[in-house]
Scaffold this active site. Structure first.
Site, PDB file in Angstrom:
ATOM      1  N   ARG A 199       0.835  -1.199   0.000  1.00  0.00           N
ATOM      2  CA  ARG A 199       0.000   0.000   0.000  1.00  0.00           C
ATOM      3  C   ARG A 199       0.873   1.252   0.000  1.00  0.00           C
ATOM      4  O   ARG A 199       2.030   1.217   0.420  1.00  0.00           O
ATOM      5  CB  ARG A 199      -0.923   0.019   1.219  1.00  0.00           C
ATOM      6  CG  ARG A 199      -1.874  -1.173   1.311  1.00  0.00           C
ATOM      7  CD  ARG A 199      -2.733  -1.059   2.563  1.00  0.00           C
ATOM      8  NE  ARG A 199      -3.669  -2.177   2.696  1.00  0.00           N
ATOM      9  CZ  ARG A 199      -3.423  -3.289   3.382  1.00  0.00           C
ATOM     10  NH1 ARG A 199      -2.258  -3.433   4.010  1.00  0.00           N
ATOM     11  NH2 ARG A 199      -4.336  -4.250   3.458  1.00  0.00           N
ATOM     12  N   LYS A 224      -2.614  -1.388   7.700  1.00  0.00           N
ATOM     13  CA  LYS A 224      -3.972  -0.858   7.671  1.00  0.00           C
ATOM     14  C   LYS A 224      -4.950  -1.739   8.427  1.00  0.00           C
ATOM     15  O   LYS A 224      -5.867  -1.236   9.084  1.00  0.00           O
ATOM     16  CB  LYS A 224      -4.423  -0.713   6.212  1.00  0.00           C
ATOM     17  CG  LYS A 224      -5.830  -0.173   6.036  1.00  0.00           C
ATOM     18  CD  LYS A 224      -6.185  -0.095   4.573  1.00  0.00           C
ATOM     19  CE  LYS A 224      -7.621   0.371   4.381  1.00  0.00           C
ATOM     20  NZ  LYS A 224      -7.992   0.418   2.943  1.00  0.00           N
ATOM     21  N   HIS A 282      -2.792   3.567  -6.913  1.00  0.00           N
ATOM     22  CA  HIS A 282      -3.286   2.360  -6.233  1.00  0.00           C
ATOM     23  C   HIS A 282      -3.428   1.190  -7.211  1.00  0.00           C
ATOM     24  O   HIS A 282      -3.445   0.031  -6.796  1.00  0.00           O
ATOM     25  CB  HIS A 282      -4.627   2.650  -5.560  1.00  0.00           C
ATOM     26  CG  HIS A 282      -5.051   1.580  -4.596  1.00  0.00           C
ATOM     27  ND1 HIS A 282      -4.420   1.373  -3.391  1.00  0.00           N
ATOM     28  CD2 HIS A 282      -6.034   0.649  -4.663  1.00  0.00           C
ATOM     29  CE1 HIS A 282      -4.999   0.374  -2.756  1.00  0.00           C
ATOM     30  NE2 HIS A 282      -5.979  -0.093  -3.509  1.00  0.00           N
ATOM     31  N   ARG A 285      -0.971  -1.570  -6.972  1.00  0.00           N
ATOM     32  CA  ARG A 285      -1.231  -2.652  -6.007  1.00  0.00           C
ATOM     33  C   ARG A 285      -2.016  -3.769  -6.691  1.00  0.00           C
ATOM     34  O   ARG A 285      -1.742  -4.944  -6.485  1.00  0.00           O
ATOM     35  CB  ARG A 285      -1.981  -2.103  -4.797  1.00  0.00           C
ATOM     36  CG  ARG A 285      -2.352  -3.165  -3.749  1.00  0.00           C
ATOM     37  CD  ARG A 285      -2.699  -2.481  -2.435  1.00  0.00           C
ATOM     38  NE  ARG A 285      -3.384  -3.338  -1.485  1.00  0.00           N
ATOM     39  CZ  ARG A 285      -2.791  -4.217  -0.686  1.00  0.00           C
ATOM     40  NH1 ARG A 285      -1.493  -4.396  -0.758  1.00  0.00           N
ATOM     41  NH2 ARG A 285      -3.491  -4.926   0.180  1.00  0.00           N
ATOM     42  N   HIS A 308      -4.107  -9.000   2.792  1.00  0.00           N
ATOM     43  CA  HIS A 308      -5.563  -9.139   2.758  1.00  0.00           C
ATOM     44  C   HIS A 308      -6.005 -10.253   3.702  1.00  0.00           C
ATOM     45  O   HIS A 308      -5.444 -11.346   3.691  1.00  0.00           O
ATOM     46  CB  HIS A 308      -6.040  -9.459   1.344  1.00  0.00           C
ATOM     47  CG  HIS A 308      -5.902  -8.322   0.387  1.00  0.00           C
ATOM     48  ND1 HIS A 308      -4.843  -8.202  -0.471  1.00  0.00           N
ATOM     49  CD2 HIS A 308      -6.686  -7.238   0.174  1.00  0.00           C
ATOM     50  CE1 HIS A 308      -4.987  -7.099  -1.197  1.00  0.00           C
ATOM     51  NE2 HIS A 308      -6.089  -6.499  -0.818  1.00  0.00           N
ATOM     52  N   TYR A 317      -8.818  -7.075  -5.854  1.00  0.00           N
ATOM     53  CA  TYR A 317      -7.528  -6.553  -6.300  1.00  0.00           C
ATOM     54  C   TYR A 317      -6.876  -7.452  -7.354  1.00  0.00           C
ATOM     55  O   TYR A 317      -5.802  -7.168  -7.836  1.00  0.00           O
ATOM     56  CB  TYR A 317      -6.566  -6.433  -5.117  1.00  0.00           C
ATOM     57  CG  TYR A 317      -6.852  -5.263  -4.224  1.00  0.00           C
ATOM     58  CD1 TYR A 317      -6.260  -4.031  -4.447  1.00  0.00           C
ATOM     59  CD2 TYR A 317      -7.725  -5.374  -3.153  1.00  0.00           C
ATOM     60  CE1 TYR A 317      -6.515  -2.949  -3.634  1.00  0.00           C
ATOM     61  CE2 TYR A 317      -7.993  -4.304  -2.334  1.00  0.00           C
ATOM     62  CZ  TYR A 317      -7.375  -3.103  -2.580  1.00  0.00           C
ATOM     63  OH  TYR A 317      -7.644  -2.033  -1.764  1.00  0.00           O
TER      64      TYR A 317
END
Length: 330
Positions: A199, A224, A282, A285, A308, A317
């Site tokens: 990230r 995160k 982003h 990613r 994740h 993603y």
């Protein structure tokens, strides 16, 4: 049951329950009187007595937001962003409603108003803050509310899945374009993003002490989702980092000394310089996670690298190249 009657042009609600002093209140409409009576009866059922609701008549949502901003937000990792959102919420009409009159209809109107000017994801975040503010007020601050009205309102549906990946020679153009910029480490930063799927905040918070040179592993102590993880480095990513380390200042502890805002500005300038459209930082990613799958790693291995925790989020993603999958099928 409550008694609702019209008295001298106003509607009066009276609640009588055994073991409590009768409570009554006057309103401009019958609907408001009935609503107040229902909520008071619900509180009696919940607490076994009628709490003193006068504080609800003098406390505004804005006051709760301000107290939450002062006492609760500073304890969170995303406190800066949350404080900014609270300041936005305090400028809306709903913030001036007293808690005794705050209704699901008020929240619905606020939601619909915001959806006319912001993305559904923004509206969902703002509703989440409102909901948690009221929840904290009930549980920790003793506010005598019978229910959290925000939880009674439907949240907007978020459809922001993206399938944008690097195509053709875009990756090479990005890296070559960095040579024309003023940020010496920007190429290394992009290579790390593409190779690891990390990230933006994780990359910008990276310190040289987080990198194990002999193991070729980055250790992230806090991410995160609230937990740490270890990110293995490809030879390409490791070589790029070591090359930058040899050129960086000796006393520089941060690998990439720049803010999130500066990164976004540099990214926009780069895209203009090399004439690439519709690509967000982003998206790198997305690209990185997809490449991990294309290299043959399984779901558990990829999630341990990307951080994740839910397969549903990981799927968002992951956009595998059909051509590569055909080649693997034989």
């Amino acid at each position: 049951m409550a008694t609702i009657r019209k008295l001298r042009g106003r509607w009066q609600a009276q609640v009588r329950r055994r073991g409590m002093k009768p409570r009554c209140k006057s309103f401009d409409s019958k609907l408001e009187a009935e609503k107040w009576a229902r909520e008071l009866e619900a509180q009696v059922d919940r607490f076994g007595a009628a709490p003193d609701t006068r504080i609800l008549e003098s406390t505004t949502l804005s006051e709760l937001l301000e107290r939450y901003k002062t006492e609760v937000s500073p304890t969170k990792r995303g406190s800066v962003q949350e404080v900014q959102r609270i300041d936005v919420l305090k400028r809306h009409d709903i913030a001036y409603r007293t808690m005794v009159g705050l209704s699901p209809q008020d929240i619905t109107s606020f939601r619909d108003e915001r959806l006319r000017s912001v993305a559904p994801s923004t509206a969902v975040r703002e509703l989440a803050i409102l909901s948690h503010v009221i929840e904290v007020a009930i549980r920790d601050w003793g506010l005598p509310l019978a229910k959290n009205v925000v939880k009674l309102v439907r949240r907007p549906v978020i459809r922001n899945e993206r399938s944008r990946r690097l195509t053709g020679n875009e990756e090479q153009r990005l890296l070559d374009g960095c040579d024309g910029g003023k940020i010496l480490f920007f190429k290394t930063l992009l290579i790390l993003a593409i190779e690891t799927g990390m990230r933006r905040g994780e990359i910008l918070g990276l310190r040289w002490t987080d990198i194990s040179h002999n193991r070729r592993v980055i250790t992230l102590t806090m991410t995160k989702n609230g937990s740490g993880r270890q990110v293995p480095l490809s030879q390409r990513a490791f070589d790029a980092l070591m090359d930058w380390k040899n050129r960086a200042a000796v006393d520089q502890s941060i690998v990439f000394p720049m803010t999130a805002g500066a990164l976004e500005q540099a990214w926009r300038r780069l895209l203009i310089r090399i004439d690439i459209n519709g690509l967000r930082f982003h998206d790198l990613r997305h690209e990185g996670v997809s490449r991990l799958f294309e290299r043959g790693l399984n779901v558990i291995e990829v999630s341990s690298i990307s951080g994740h925790k839910e397969l549903r989020m990981l799927k968002r993603y992951t956009h595998l190249s059909a051509d590569d999958l055909v080649a693997r099928l034989g």
